[in-house]
Design an enzyme around this catalytic site. Structure first.
Site, mmCIF file in Angstrom:
data_model
loop_
_atom_site.group_PDB
_atom_site.id
_atom_site.type_symbol
_atom_site.label_atom_id
_atom_site.label_comp_id
_atom_site.label_asym_id
_atom_site.label_seq_id
_atom_site.Cartn_x
_atom_site.Cartn_y
_atom_site.Cartn_z
ATOM 1 N N TYR A 56 10.379 14.397 11.013
ATOM 2 C CA TYR A 56 10.399 13.179 11.819
ATOM 3 C C TYR A 56 11.031 13.484 13.175
ATOM 4 C CZ TYR A 56 9.577 10.906 7.285
ATOM 5 O OH TYR A 56 9.079 10.536 6.053
ATOM 6 N N HIS A 124 8.107 17.655 0.873
ATOM 7 C CA HIS A 124 7.415 16.585 1.589
ATOM 8 C C HIS A 124 5.945 16.477 1.199
ATOM 9 C CE1 HIS A 124 7.863 14.156 5.563
ATOM 10 N NE2 HIS A 124 7.093 13.536 4.709
ATOM 11 N N SER A 203 6.214 3.089 2.686
ATOM 12 C CA SER A 203 5.275 2.103 3.244
ATOM 13 C C SER A 203 5.040 0.943 2.279
ATOM 14 C CB SER A 203 3.935 2.770 3.604
ATOM 15 O OG SER A 203 4.095 3.722 4.626
ATOM 16 N N PRO A 204 6.119 0.370 1.718
ATOM 17 C CA PRO A 204 5.946 -0.724 0.757
ATOM 18 C C PRO A 204 5.446 -2.011 1.407
ATOM 19 C CG PRO A 204 8.257 -0.481 1.293
ATOM 20 C CD PRO A 204 7.547 0.668 1.949
ATOM 21 N N LEU A 205 5.469 -2.054 2.743
ATOM 22 C CA LEU A 205 4.989 -3.231 3.471
ATOM 23 C C LEU A 205 3.668 -2.952 4.188
ATOM 24 C CD1 LEU A 205 8.425 -4.453 4.847
ATOM 25 C CD2 LEU A 205 7.142 -5.333 2.888
ATOM 26 N N GLY A 206 2.923 -1.971 3.668
ATOM 27 C CA GLY A 206 1.601 -1.702 4.232
ATOM 28 C C GLY A 206 1.638 -1.314 5.695
ATOM 29 N N ARG A 207 2.673 -0.533 6.061
ATOM 30 C CA ARG A 207 2.866 -0.102 7.451
ATOM 31 C C ARG A 207 2.955 -1.301 8.398
ATOM 32 N NH1 ARG A 207 -0.668 4.050 5.389
ATOM 33 N NH2 ARG A 207 0.500 5.994 5.312
ATOM 34 N N GLY A 208 3.593 -2.338 7.897
ATOM 35 C CA GLY A 208 3.854 -3.515 8.724
ATOM 36 C C GLY A 208 2.904 -4.664 8.512
#
Length: 325
Positions: A56, A124, A203-208
Site C-alpha cells: 500500500y 498477500h 471490502s465488506p462495503l462493496g468498495r463504498g
C-alpha cells in the site's frame, strides 16, 4: 465493541482497513492528519484489529500507521502483508513469497510500523512459483523468533489453505466478502470452519457502493482504482446502484445507515468473522464501529441474502489472475 477469536487471536468484532488512507481511493494520501485522527478514534471505540500491507503506497501506509500507533502499539492487533513486492527481483506488484523475500519484507515492515513484532502476518496473494509449504515454514520461523505472532493467507483457495495449515497453523484468511461478493461461501468458508481458521472480510462495503454514498464515477479522481473496475463501469454500475438502493430501503426501516446494515448482515454470518471496513474519516469509523449494535431480524437477513449477485467481476482481468477461488 464485542471481541471474538480468530483461532487464538482475540480481535474486535469490527476492524479497520487502513489501505485507503494512503493508496487506491479518491483522496488517498492527501490528509494524513485526518487519517491519524481516524486511527486514534478507532482505538477509543474499542477497535483493535488494524490492517495494512507493504504494497500500500508502496510502504507509505505502513509508515503512516507507524506514526499513528506511536505510544499506542499495545492497544492494537496489527496485521500486515508480504508477497506483492519482490525485493530482490522485479519490485512492486510482482509475486514473491520465497523465504528470502519474506525475511527482507518483515524487517522492512517492522521498521516502518515502529514495532518489534507483527501480530498477524498474511501472504498477500498466493505465489505459484513458491510451494506454499516453503512460505508457511518461513513464517513459522518468524513466529518462533517472536517477530510474528500468527500466520494468515489472503485470497487463498481450499487446497492452498489445507497445505499451508499442515505446516504452520493458519490463524485467519482474508478474502473479499460482502453482500456483493459471496464467492467464498461454497468452497472456502467450510474449510475455514473445519480447521478453526478465522475469516477477515475485506471490502465488506462493496468498495463504498453499499454505503449509498457512491452515485457516479465522476466522484472518483484519476488515481482511484474503481475507475476501471468492472463493477463500476457501464451497465454494471447502474445495476449495482439498484442493489445498493435496496439495502438503503431496508436500512431506512431499521433506522440505520446502509453501511451499518451491510456490516450487520456480514456479522450475522458467524462469530468467526471480523470485517475490516476501510476509511480515512473519523465520522465513518464511528458509523462502522456502531454497526455491531444493529440487530436484523431473520426476515431482514433473508431479504438481504436473497439479493442477486453484483454485476461484473470484482477485479480487473490482471488482478483476477492473482486470486485463488
Amino acid at each position: 465493541m464485542r471481541y471474538i477469536k480468530l483461532r487464538e487471536l482475540e480481535v474486535s468484532r469490527i476492524g479497520l482497513g487502513a489501505m485507503g488512507m494512503s493508496h487506491g481511493y479518491t483522496g488517498s494520501g492527501t490528509d494524513d492528519a485526518e487519517s491519524i485522527r481516524t486511527v486514534h478514534r478507532a482505538l477509543e471505540l474499542g477497535v483493535t484489529l488494524i490492517d495494512t500491507a507493504e504494497i500500500y503506497g508502496p510502504y507509505t501506509n505502513e509508515e503512516l500507521l507507524g506514526r499513528a500507533l506511536k505510544g499506542r502499539r499495545d492497544k492494537v492487533v496489527l496485521a500486515t502483508k508480504f508477497g506483492l513486492v519482490s525485493h530482490a527481483g522485479d519490485g512492486a506488484w510482482n509475486l514473491d513469497s520465497g523465504p528470502a523475500n519474506i525475511r527482507t519484507a518483515v524487517e522492512g515492515s517492522l521498521k516502518r510500523l515502529g514495532t518489534d513484532h507483527i501480530d498477524l502476518y498474511y501472504q498477500h496473494r498466493v505465489d505459484p512459483n513458491t510451494p506454499i509449504e516453503e512460505t508457511a515454514g518461513a513464517v513459522g520461523e518468524l513466529i518462533a523468533e517472536g517477530k510474528v505472532r500468527a500466520f494468515g493467507l489472503s485470497e487463498a483457495g481450499p487446497d492452498t489453505i489445507r497445505r499451508a495449515h499442515a505446516v504452520q497453523p493458519v490463524t485467519a484468511v482474508q478474502s473479499e466478502y460482502s453482500l456483493f461478493t459471496r464467492g467464498i461461501e461454497e468452497r472456502v468458508l467450510p474449510v475455514l470452519r473445519e480447521l478453526n481458521i478465522g475469516l477477515v472480510p475485506f471490502s465488506p462495503l462493496g468498495r463504498g457502493m453499499l454505503t449509498g454514498t457512491v452515485r457516479s464515477t465522476d466522484q472518483f479522481d484519476e488515481n482511484d482504482f474503481r475507475r476501471d473496475n468492472p463493477r463500476f463501469t457501464g451497465e454494471n454500475f447502474q445495476r449495482n446502484l439498484a442493489l445498493a438502493d435496496e439495502v438503503k430501503a431496508l436500512a431506512d426501516e431499521v433506522g440505520a445507515t446502509p453501511g451499518q446494515v451491510a456490516l450487520a448482515w456480514l456479522l450475522a454470518q458467524g462469530d468467526d468473522i471480523a470485517p475490516i471496513p476501510g476509511t480515512k474519516h473519523v465520522a465513518r469509523v464511528e458509523e462502522n464501529a456502531a454497526a455491531d449494535t444493529v440487530t436484523l431480524t431473520a426476515e431482514q437477513l433473508e431479504r438481504l441474502s436473497s439479493l442477486p449477485p453484483a454485476a461484473g467481476d470484482t477485479h480487473t482481468e490482471a488482478q483476477a489472475r492473482m486470486l485463488e477461488r
